[in-house]
Every structure is written in C-alpha cells, then in structure tokens.
Design an enzyme around this catalytic site. Structure first.
Site, mmCIF file in Angstrom:
data_model
loop_
_atom_site.group_PDB
_atom_site.id
_atom_site.type_symbol
_atom_site.label_atom_id
_atom_site.label_comp_id
_atom_site.label_asym_id
_atom_site.label_seq_id
_atom_site.Cartn_x
_atom_site.Cartn_y
_atom_site.Cartn_z
ATOM 1 N N HIS A 1 0.844 -1.200 0.000
ATOM 2 C CA HIS A 1 0.000 0.000 0.000
ATOM 3 C C HIS A 1 0.884 1.257 0.000
ATOM 4 C CE1 HIS A 1 -3.483 2.490 1.390
ATOM 5 N NE2 HIS A 1 -2.515 3.173 1.966
ATOM 6 N N GLU A 2 1.903 1.248 0.840
ATOM 7 C CA GLU A 2 2.791 2.423 0.918
ATOM 8 C C GLU A 2 3.581 2.590 -0.382
ATOM 9 O OE1 GLU A 2 2.249 4.435 3.083
ATOM 10 O OE2 GLU A 2 1.141 3.171 4.475
ATOM 11 N N HIS B 1 1.536 4.260 -2.871
ATOM 12 C CA HIS B 1 1.556 5.722 -2.739
ATOM 13 C C HIS B 1 2.797 6.309 -3.408
ATOM 14 C CE1 HIS B 1 -1.944 6.545 -0.438
ATOM 15 N NE2 HIS B 1 -1.567 5.905 0.638
ATOM 16 N N GLU C 1 -6.379 6.698 -1.211
ATOM 17 C CA GLU C 1 -6.292 5.498 -0.374
ATOM 18 C C GLU C 1 -6.856 4.291 -1.122
ATOM 19 O OE1 GLU C 1 -4.616 5.228 2.388
ATOM 20 O OE2 GLU C 1 -4.163 7.358 2.140
#
Lengths: 188, 425
Positions: B166-167, B170, B252
């Site tokens: 997930h990071e 980003h 997100e």
C-alpha cells in the site's frame, strides 16, 4: 511555382513519415532493452536462490537425519537449474527446484528443534523473500515481453519490426506443481 | 499502469487549481479589506490611494494576493526540499539497515521490484507501539517507508507485505508529493486566514476610534470588502480541508487496489487493516497535518466518517478487498468496490487493459500461529540496538539491556545477583 509547392508537400510528407518510422523504431528498441533489463533482474534473483541452497543444506543436515532423499533432490535440482540455458529450459528446471524446496518446507514441520534454530529461521526468510522476488521480477518481465510481442505483431509497428528483424521473446514460466497439487500433510 | 497515473495527474491539476483559487481569493479580499481601510496604520504608507474611491482601487487586493502567493511559495519550497526530512524528524523515525530487520527489508525490496521502482525506498522504524505506517518522499528516487515498532510486532509476513505494498503504491503514484503540496496550500490558507482574523481582533479598538474621527470615510465598498474577507477567512480553511481530505481518500482506494495487484494477495492487506483497526494503542506523535500520511487514520478519537476523515472507513476498505474474486486486477477491485456501494473508487483509466492475474495462496509462515510476544521482543531489541544499547547476557540466562547513558562499568543481574562487567564501546 506549382512544381515547387508540390515538391515542398512531398518533402514535408517524407519528413513526417520518416519521423514516424523513427519513433516506432525507437519504441521497439526501448522495449527490447526493457525486456533484457527485466531478464537480468530475474537472473540476479535466481542466482541468489542458488547461492542460498548450499548454506541451507549445511544447516539442515544435522537435524534432518531421515530426509536424505529430500536433501539430495534439492542438490540435484539446483545443479540442473544452474546448468539449464534458454528461457523455457530454465523455467522448467527452476520449477523442479521450487518443488524440491516445497517438500523440504513440509518435512521441516516434523523437526521442532530445527524450526527454533536462529540460523535456519533467517535462511528461511531469505529463501522466502528470494522466491517472492523471483515471482515479482518474473511478473514484470512477462509484462514487458507481452508489450514487445504486441508491438511486433500489430500493424503498423510490425512493418518496422520486420524491416529491422525484431524477434518475439518467450514468456518465463516457472512450472509450479505445488500450486496445483496441494501437499498432503497429516496431523496425526 | 501508466494510464492511471496520467488520469490521476489530470484530476490533480483540477484539485490544485481549486485550492489555488481559494488561496488567491482569500489573499485578494483580505488585501482589499485591509490596505484600503481608512483608519488602518498600514494605510498611511499608501497615501496616493484615496479612501474616497475604494471601489476603483485594487492595489490592496493585488498586494494581498502577492503576500498570499509569497507565503505559499516559500512554504512549498521548504516542503519540496525538506518536507520528507521534517516529517521523519517529527515522527522520531530511525533509519534501519538490512541486518536490523531482514524481513521488513526484504518485504520492501520485494514490493519495489513488483512496482518496478527505480530505487528501493529507505526503511525507517518508529519507536511507537501503535500499529501504523506511512510513506514519504517527493518522487520514487527520494522515497522512504516508515513503519511503527508495533506494526512489526503484531503483523505476520503476508500482512506486512500488504501494508508495505500500500505504501509503495503511494510512492508509485507520487501521491506523497501531491498531498504534501496540497497540504502546504491548505496550511498557507489557514495561516493567512488566522493572521487576518487575529489582526482584526487586535485592531478592532483602534478601528472604532478611527471611524469616529473620519466619519465613514471608507464608504460602502470598503465595508463589503471587509465582510467578504471575514466570510472567506472563516470558510476558506474549512473548504481547503474538505478539498484536501477528498483527494486524500480517493488516493487510499487506489493504493489499496495497487497493494492487491502488487502482492496478488488482497487478504494480506485486508487482515492487516483488521489488526490495525482493532488495536487500541494510539500513535503518540501525530497531529492533523501528518494524519493523512498514515495507512489508516492514526487519530482514533476523531474517526467521524464522512467529509472530514482523511481515510475511507477501514471496514469498507477491508470489505472491498475481501470481496475481490480470484483475480488480482484493478477491474476486480472496482467490481468489488461497486458491490459495496462505492462506485468511483478508481479512476476509469486504471481499468483499461487489465488481464487475468490469479490470486496466490497464503504464505506458509503466515498460516502458522505467530508468537506476537516473541516478535515484539525482537523488534524492541532491534530498536535498542539502533539506539546504541549494549546487551549483557548473564550466565543464568537473563539478558540485560544497557542504555547508552549508563556510566558504571559493572551491572548486577536482577535474578542471580551476579556482578557483570559492562563492555565499553
């Protein structure tokens, strides 16, 4: 005067067409380089896996007295994988190695002492991670290969590809039998 | 994968423009209200602009606009070059190397291979028992991933991979730079509006006395400008925050979808989010500015759903991930999102050219029962090693952790009372 305009139109058209062809050609070259780059990434990870195995066997040997066959299988599969050449053959050999390592993973369950060994745990983590990295780099290699192959097959880039003899690349598939047949583990 | 980045960039431009407009309008009207005010001390420096024709005079407005832009420009410069370092310093995170925590390091490397990042992000660990993580850095070459010690202690490998994916998502989308820039704009708006309302408060007395002497010299235009400026000063910070939060929530969803695609295992992130949302510990060093950076909203007390949350509700994110069928693609994520009623989770362009990507099984180590206490102890030791603690093991088996500021050369074992020498380093 009319002749001059006609000539100018022809020259402009020619420049546009040549520029367009150069663009397609450069795109193909870039894709081919990306495929090569992605392949070397896989190569790095596979080599890392091969380098880890002697260490692993050395650590495990003392504990797993009843698993001589499993360990021999791994050693054999490793040397086969190291000597294999070509995308397809390597994929097959690496698949066999993965299978042999999978058997070891199952066998380890019977040796609680081994599972508590710090050295073994860190080796296992490295092995897991290396296998993941092989998987992820394979994924990006195959994505690049698909893009290149599409370009080589599709009009109009297929004309440029034919002129400069661009070859289609093969997908890298590691035959992974353990994903299809679930290993039998009994809890008795 | 380039498609969804481009779609994001187009949307980003609109959002940034909206924010810039807000900032500009605020600066302009405050300038109009302030610098043409007949009784304001600053006014004396501009004697050429007569108070009798305030509706024709925009000098004050442009002056305000210039000041607003200058504030924004300098804050942007600082955040571009030092933003990541400021954030990392503010969170008290510490950079670690591979030998400190091989698993975390490996997982970050795996995910940067999966995303095809040009360089593996730096890895930081925060000495905090809450379960959370965030990414920083202006582009993929200057990126860092930070996780808390609590996260390392409580998640298994698959869950950790989901969070890191997930990071990395980003980082891959360049969300960090965008959110940082947007955050700076929102911050500038807040600062300017605050300064204005405060100065109004303090100059209020003087204003009234001034008015009595110059008998309504400002005229009606003046009063209207003041009203607009006051209204804007109240509304602009709220609007800015709403714009900021909407942009943050959209990103997100995209990062979640990307985590599923990178790992080919949506359950990893889903169960990690579950652990995070169930965990009672709250992050100690966090505020409203840094909150959007984290994987879930770290301010648990403020988890009011809706317009003012930085993240979509965690239950919904888990639900979408669990609803994905046997296919780890953006299209499948979108389908799952629609089935829970969130239709616009991903930009349309993200869904072009998807193919079948089977979801993998759980990692064998992850299935085995994990020893949270053992894991947490290891993380604690890692942090102490990073903080230059010395470890002394007694013959009775007790392992003592000696802090770096311990000056004596000997220490007594708490169990067997043997005296041990502390190695000097």
């Amino acid at each position: 005067m009319g002749g001059l305009v006609g000539l100018l139109v022809v020259v402009v058209l020619l420049v546009i067409v040549v520029g367009w062809l150069i663009g397609i050609y450069n795109g193909l070259v870039r894709l081919r380089n990306e495929v090569k780059n992605a392949w070397s990434q896989i190569d790095v990870q596979l080599k890392r896996r091969h380098d880890l195995i002697p260490n692993l066997i050395e650590t495990v040997k003392g504990y797993m007295t009843h698993e001589r066959g499993t360990l021999e299988n791994i050693t054999k599969a490793r040397s086969m994988a190291m000597s294999a050449t070509g995308v397809e053959a390597r994929g097959q050999a690496e698949g066999l190695l993965s299978q042999a390592l999978g058997q070891l993973r199952v066998a380890v369950e019977a040796y609680p002492d081994l599972k508590a060994n710090q050295n073994f745990l860190s080796l296992q983590e490295e092995l897991t991670s290396t296998e993941n990295k092989v998987g992820f780099s394979r994924q990006s290699y195959n994505d690049q290969v698909m893009q290149l192959n599409n370009k080589i097959q599709m009009f109009p880039s297929n004309i440029v590809a034919g002129m400069f003899n661009f070859q289609q690349e093969k997908f890298f598939e590691i035959a992974a039998p353990e994903e299809r047949e679930v290993p039998k583990v009994s809890f008795t | 994968m380039w498609e969804q980045i481009r779609a994001n960039q187009r949307k980003s431009v609109v959002v940034v423009l909206a924010m810039a407009l807000l900032l500009g309008a605020l600066g302009f009207f405050i300038g109009m209200a302030f610098f043409t005010a007949p009784s304001h001390p600053v006014y004396a420096e501009y004697p050429g602009h007569g108070p009798r024709t305030p509706q024709m005079d925009f000098t004050g407005g442009f002056l305000g606009l210039t000041i607003a832009m200058a504030v924004w420009f300098f804050m942007t410069l600082i955040s571009y070059f030092a933003g990541a370092n400021i954030l990392l310093a503010a969170s008290g995170a510490r950079q670690i190397q591979k030998e400190d925590h091989p698993q975390l390091f490996n997982v970050v490397e795996e995910m940067s291979i999966a995303a095809g990042l040009p360089k593996m992000p730096d890895v930081y660990v925060m000495d905090d028992m809450a379960v959370n993580a965030f990414a920083t850095g202006r582009d993929p070459r200057h990126a860092a991933v930070t996780v808390t010690a609590g996260l390392l202690g409580k998640l298994n490998r698959d869950q950790l991979q989901g969070v890191i994916a997930h990071e990395v998502g980003h980082i891959y989308n360049r969300d960090i730079l965008f959110m940082q820039m947007l955050g700076v704009m929102a911050g500038s708006i807040v600062i300017i509006a605050d300064t204005f309302t405060r100065s109004l408060w303090y100059s209020g007395g003087r204003r009234r006395s001034g008015r009595s002497s110059s008998e309504g010299g400002g005229g009606q235009g003046q009063a209207i400008m003041m009203v607009i400026a006051v209204v804007l000063a109240i509304l602009a910070p709220i609007l800015a925050q709403i714009i900021f939060l909407v942009a943050s929530r959209r990103r997100e969803y995209l990062a979640d979808a990307q985590a599923a695609v990178f790992t080919r295992y949506p359950e990893g992130l889903a169960s990690a989010l579950e652990v995070i949302s169930r965990d009672p510990v709250e992050l100690s060093s966090v505020n409203r500015v840094t909150a959007p950076m984290y994987i879930t909203n770290p301010l648990k007390g403020m988890s009011v759903a809706g317009l003012f949350s930085t993240h979509p509700p965690t239950e919904e994110r888990i639900h979408i991930l669990r609803n994905m069928g046997g296919n780890a693609t953006f299209a499948e994520y979108q389908r799952a999102a629609q089935s829970v009623g969130e239709s616009g989770a991903l930009p349309v362009a993200a869904l072009v050219g998807d193919k079948t990507v089977p979801i993998r099984g759980a990692h064998p180590d992850a299935v085995a029962a994990q020893d949270v206490r053992q894991q947490t102890r290891q993380v604690g030791d890692m942090l102490r090693a990073a903080n230059h603690f010395t470890f002394v093991t007694c013959s009775c088996g007790v392992r003592m952790k000696i802090p770096p500021n311990f000056t004596q050369s000997q220490v007594q074992c708490p169990r067997c009372h043997a005296t041990l020498a502390v190695p000097s380093n």
